[in-house]
Design a protein around this motif. Structure first.
Motif, short mmCIF file in Angstrom:
data_model
loop_
_atom_site.label_atom_id
_atom_site.label_comp_id
_atom_site.label_asym_id
_atom_site.label_seq_id
_atom_site.Cartn_x
_atom_site.Cartn_y
_atom_site.Cartn_z
N SER A 1 -24.39 -10.03 -45.32
CA SER A 1 -24.08 -8.63 -45.05
C SER A 1 -25.38 -7.85 -44.85
O SER A 1 -26.43 -8.23 -45.38
N ALA A 2 -25.31 -6.77 -44.09
CA ALA A 2 -26.52 -6.00 -43.77
C ALA A 2 -27.18 -5.40 -45.00
O ALA A 2 -28.39 -5.17 -45.02
N ASN A 3 -26.41 -5.15 -46.05
CA ASN A 3 -26.99 -4.54 -47.25
C ASN A 3 -27.21 -5.55 -48.38
O ASN A 3 -27.40 -5.19 -49.52
N GLY A 4 -27.17 -6.85 -48.03
CA GLY A 4 -27.33 -7.89 -49.05
C GLY A 4 -28.79 -8.25 -49.27
O GLY A 4 -29.66 -7.93 -48.47
N ARG A 5 -29.06 -8.95 -50.38
CA ARG A 5 -30.39 -9.45 -50.65
C ARG A 5 -30.63 -10.73 -49.87
O ARG A 5 -29.74 -11.57 -49.74
#
Length: 214
Positions: A88-92
């Motif tokens: 996901s775009a906001n994942g680490r």
């Protein structure tokens, strides 16, 4: 795109072969919490598309190319598989850049306990070894790992207890095959470093570059 950080171990429910392709039904839990039709899920490192799903499983088609170039064609009902959703775009970004496009297959030739870890020695082809470097990244069955050592036809990785317990490496045995994906950066660098003279329309050659001081 994936990161090589396995989210859970799934289980093959069935494999239905239909001509040149097959349909996998895979039991899962965590990764199904937000699944949608068309989502990408890496199964043992192979990027597959969700075609059906329920609260307890999902289905994906495997094309002939994937069956031929990966270990998916050898799976059976009840086989355990590594699963990871697309990043996901906001994942680490915990691992490294993983495309889910397998470069080839390796074979485990040694498993050796060493202190609090286990060393796996993987034998593979020269085409795969070309892009493997010491301390570089390699994806084994979808798992992002660091290369500890490499020789002409094999490389070694050191697996910590957490990775052994959270992935299928913990149940692998000597002689079994694994999917391998090389670090994509190395392949792009090689392509970009190819001489411009390889293009028929280019007048820049290695000899020309030497004459002008390069």
């Amino acid at each position: 795109m994936f990161t090589g950080i396995i989210e859970e171990i799934g289980e093959i429910i069935s494999i239905r072969k239909q001509g040149d392709f097959a349909q996998l039904a895979i039991r899962a839990n965590h990764i199904l919490q937000d699944v949608k039709l068309g989502d990408s899920i890496a199964v043992n490192g192979v990027c597959l598309t969700v075609t059906q799903f329920s609260p307890s499983h999902f289905c994906a088609d495997v094309m002939s190319e994937s069956l031929a170039r990966t270990t998916l064609g050898e799976l059976q009902a009840n086989s355990a598989v590594n699963l990871e959703r697309a990043m996901s775009a906001n994942g680490r970004f915990g691992g490294h850049i993983v495309s889910g496009h397998i470069d080839g297959i390796g074979k485990i030739i040694a498993i050796t306990p060493a202190n609090n870890s286990v060393w796996f020695k993987i034998q593979t082809s020269p085409a795969i070894m070309r892009y493997i470097i010491q301390k570089g990244s390699i994806t084994i069955d979808g798992i992002s790992l660091t290369v500890v050592d490499c020789e002409q036809d094999y490389f070694s990785v050191s697996i910590i207890p957490h990775t052994l317990s959270e992935t299928i490496l913990g149940i692998k045995k000597v002689g079994q095959k694994v999917n391998l994906e090389n670090d994509v950066i190395g392949k792009y660098v090689e392509k970009l470093l190819q001489p411009a003279s390889s293009s028929p329309s280019s007048t820049i050659t290695e000899e020309f570059l030497r004459k002008v001081g390069f």
